[in-house]
Design a protein around this motif. Structure first.
Motif, mmCIF file in Angstrom:
data_model
loop_
_atom_site.group_PDB
_atom_site.id
_atom_site.type_symbol
_atom_site.label_atom_id
_atom_site.label_comp_id
_atom_site.label_asym_id
_atom_site.label_seq_id
_atom_site.Cartn_x
_atom_site.Cartn_y
_atom_site.Cartn_z
ATOM 1 N N LYS A 16 -40.514 -10.500 72.044
ATOM 2 C CA LYS A 16 -39.352 -9.746 72.016
ATOM 3 C C LYS A 16 -39.999 -8.905 71.557
ATOM 4 O O LYS A 16 -40.699 -8.335 70.662
ATOM 5 N N LYS A 17 -40.060 -7.683 72.422
ATOM 6 C CA LYS A 17 -41.254 -6.817 72.708
ATOM 7 C C LYS A 17 -40.807 -5.305 71.402
ATOM 8 O O LYS A 17 -42.138 -4.982 71.074
ATOM 9 N N GLU A 18 -39.669 -5.449 70.714
ATOM 10 C CA GLU A 18 -39.527 -4.770 70.025
ATOM 11 C C GLU A 18 -40.612 -5.304 68.841
ATOM 12 O O GLU A 18 -40.687 -4.576 67.655
ATOM 13 N N TYR A 19 -40.916 -6.433 68.452
ATOM 14 C CA TYR A 19 -41.449 -6.934 67.193
ATOM 15 C C TYR A 19 -43.074 -6.406 67.762
ATOM 16 O O TYR A 19 -43.742 -6.879 66.224
ATOM 17 N N ASP A 20 -43.514 -6.104 68.904
ATOM 18 C CA ASP A 20 -45.082 -5.885 69.131
ATOM 19 C C ASP A 20 -45.340 -4.429 67.960
ATOM 20 O O ASP A 20 -46.152 -3.712 68.411
ATOM 21 N N ASN A 21 -44.200 -4.030 68.031
ATOM 22 C CA ASN A 21 -44.097 -2.486 66.758
ATOM 23 C C ASN A 21 -44.492 -2.911 65.908
ATOM 24 O O ASN A 21 -44.500 -1.658 64.865
ATOM 25 N N LEU A 22 -44.136 -3.822 64.850
ATOM 26 C CA LEU A 22 -44.493 -4.040 64.066
ATOM 27 C C LEU A 22 -45.757 -3.730 62.663
ATOM 28 O O LEU A 22 -46.789 -4.059 63.490
ATOM 29 N N GLU A 23 -46.035 -3.338 61.759
ATOM 30 C CA GLU A 23 -47.462 -2.630 61.500
ATOM 31 C C GLU A 23 -47.764 -4.251 60.528
ATOM 32 O O GLU A 23 -47.317 -4.159 59.888
ATOM 33 N N TRP A 24 -48.016 -4.934 61.251
ATOM 34 C CA TRP A 24 -48.923 -6.272 60.913
ATOM 35 C C TRP A 24 -49.670 -6.177 59.540
ATOM 36 O O TRP A 24 -50.879 -4.777 59.266
ATOM 37 N N ASN A 25 -50.344 -6.692 58.493
ATOM 38 C CA ASN A 25 -51.429 -6.817 57.321
ATOM 39 C C ASN A 25 -52.409 -7.518 58.352
ATOM 40 O O ASN A 25 -52.589 -8.068 58.433
ATOM 41 N N TYR A 26 -52.909 -6.674 57.848
ATOM 42 C CA TYR A 26 -55.051 -7.217 58.116
ATOM 43 C C TYR A 26 -56.034 -7.927 57.686
ATOM 44 O O TYR A 26 -57.001 -6.976 58.122
ATOM 45 N N ASP A 27 -55.469 -8.749 56.295
ATOM 46 C CA ASP A 27 -56.527 -8.132 55.415
ATOM 47 C C ASP A 27 -57.310 -9.566 55.691
ATOM 48 O O ASP A 27 -56.627 -10.762 55.816
ATOM 49 N N GLU A 28 -58.417 -9.356 56.355
ATOM 50 C CA GLU A 28 -59.433 -10.149 55.964
ATOM 51 C C GLU A 28 -59.336 -10.892 55.455
ATOM 52 O O GLU A 28 -60.020 -12.207 54.987
ATOM 53 N N GLU A 29 -59.455 -10.965 54.536
ATOM 54 C CA GLU A 29 -60.087 -11.866 52.953
ATOM 55 C C GLU A 29 -58.538 -12.899 52.523
ATOM 56 O O GLU A 29 -58.961 -13.662 52.944
ATOM 57 N N ASN A 30 -57.260 -12.659 52.547
ATOM 58 C CA ASN A 30 -56.370 -13.186 52.444
ATOM 59 C C ASN A 30 -55.953 -13.898 54.128
ATOM 60 O O ASN A 30 -56.124 -15.293 53.421
ATOM 61 N N PHE A 31 -57.188 -13.635 55.005
ATOM 62 C CA PHE A 31 -57.030 -14.767 56.367
ATOM 63 C C PHE A 31 -57.723 -15.471 55.897
ATOM 64 O O PHE A 31 -57.520 -16.856 57.027
ATOM 65 N N LYS A 32 -59.320 -14.953 55.470
ATOM 66 C CA LYS A 32 -60.061 -15.636 55.172
ATOM 67 C C LYS A 32 -59.050 -17.153 54.362
ATOM 68 O O LYS A 32 -59.764 -18.139 54.873
ATOM 69 N N LYS A 33 -58.930 -17.015 53.447
ATOM 70 C CA LYS A 33 -58.637 -17.834 52.545
ATOM 71 C C LYS A 33 -57.761 -18.050 52.962
ATOM 72 O O LYS A 33 -57.254 -19.655 52.882
ATOM 73 N N TRP A 34 -56.832 -18.438 53.634
ATOM 74 C CA TRP A 34 -55.656 -19.093 54.979
ATOM 75 C C TRP A 34 -56.375 -20.139 55.890
ATOM 76 O O TRP A 34 -56.350 -21.242 55.804
ATOM 77 N N CYS A 35 -57.133 -19.187 56.188
ATOM 78 C CA CYS A 35 -58.194 -20.492 57.290
ATOM 79 C C CYS A 35 -59.371 -21.492 56.045
ATOM 80 O O CYS A 35 -58.524 -22.680 56.634
ATOM 81 N N SER A 172 -55.896 -18.953 42.308
ATOM 82 C CA SER A 172 -54.122 -18.540 41.738
ATOM 83 C C SER A 172 -53.342 -18.205 43.007
ATOM 84 O O SER A 172 -54.436 -17.235 44.609
ATOM 85 N N PRO A 173 -52.668 -17.886 43.693
ATOM 86 C CA PRO A 173 -51.379 -17.934 44.052
ATOM 87 C C PRO A 173 -51.973 -16.325 44.394
ATOM 88 O O PRO A 173 -52.095 -15.697 43.970
ATOM 89 N N ILE A 174 -52.464 -15.916 45.959
ATOM 90 C CA ILE A 174 -52.791 -15.130 46.708
ATOM 91 C C ILE A 174 -52.178 -14.115 46.790
ATOM 92 O O ILE A 174 -52.097 -12.451 46.941
ATOM 93 N N VAL A 175 -50.040 -14.584 47.063
ATOM 94 C CA VAL A 175 -49.421 -13.682 46.550
ATOM 95 C C VAL A 175 -48.016 -13.419 45.733
ATOM 96 O O VAL A 175 -48.098 -15.128 45.280
ATOM 97 N N ASP A 176 -47.087 -13.117 45.375
ATOM 98 C CA ASP A 176 -45.854 -13.358 45.117
ATOM 99 C C ASP A 176 -45.128 -13.884 46.390
ATOM 100 O O ASP A 176 -44.387 -12.665 46.404
ATOM 101 N N HIS A 177 -44.465 -15.276 46.171
ATOM 102 C CA HIS A 177 -43.590 -15.226 47.078
ATOM 103 C C HIS A 177 -42.384 -13.892 46.942
ATOM 104 O O HIS A 177 -41.907 -13.519 48.415
ATOM 105 N N LYS A 178 -42.118 -14.507 46.535
ATOM 106 C CA LYS A 178 -40.490 -13.186 46.045
ATOM 107 C C LYS A 178 -40.605 -11.528 46.729
ATOM 108 O O LYS A 178 -40.397 -11.681 47.385
#
Length: 195
Positions: A16-35, A172-178
């Motif tokens: 869905k091409k319109e979603y290529d315009n989403l401004e994703w978060n590129y938080d390297e620290e949180n990405f590493k924690k997820w990995c 601790s949770p790195i984000v608040d889900h809500k």
């Protein structure tokens, strides 16, 4: 396979091409924690640790971890897709891409953007006794069932009793889900209004 063959652009773009315009978060620290399986969300962490250790996880865990990355952390699905591709022993491009775009709500048969998995509820529903969590998160092995899905809810006394200090022995949770859910819904809604 049909979608991949007729839409080779999905290697780099959202179906869905319109979603290529989403401004994703590129938080390297949180990405590493997820990995590394250190998000503070036990079902997510267990899944990521199993993936890194064994090169495979059940489809339900793939959905939970993928949706956590794309919706709770709002990190670009392409980063998660690449990480899975590098770690899965059963990698299949069409399935991996389709699954990631489904979770991110950017694909052909995408999960509607307003449906966002609650990792705690997914955990309680699909690992009710916490056996999966305990297998891949040995630091939580001796927690009672009441805390296995949300160890951050333990009191200081309980943390001492079960020898799991939140923020030290387990993150601790790195984000608040809500809060994360409200943020991602706002981002998708804003993009929908523009398109």
């Amino acid at each position: 396979y049909h979608i991949s063959f007729h839409n080779p652009q999905i290697l780099f773009e959202s179906f869905k091409k319109e979603y290529d315009n989403l401004e994703w978060n590129y938080d390297e620290e949180n990405f590493k924690k997820w990995c590394d399986g250190k998000t503070g969300f036990p079902i997510v962490d267990a899944g990521m640790r199993q993936l890194k250790k064994e090169g495979w996880v059940h489809n339900r865990v793939r959905m939970i971890t993928a949706m956590f990355l794309t919706k709770d952390l709002f990190i670009d699905w392409r980063l998660g897709e690449k990480f899975f591709a590098e770690n899965l022993i059963d990698l299949d491009f069409a399935s991996n891409n389709g699954g990631w775009q489904w979770s991110a709500s950017t694909g052909v048969d995408a999960q509607p953007y307003f449906r966002i998995f609650n990792p705690y509820l997914q955990s309680k529903k699909f690992d009710p006794d916490g056996d999966y969590i305990r297998k891949y998160l040995p630091e939580l092995k001796f927690l009672p069932d009441e805390f296995i899905h949300e160890p951050h809810n333990m009191s200081s006394a309980d943390q001492q009793k079960y020898k799991v200090l939140i923020g030290k022995d387990y993150p601790s949770p790195i984000v608040d889900h809500k809060t994360a859910k409200e943020f991602v819904l706002k981002k998708f809604k804003e993009l929908k209004e523009v398109n």
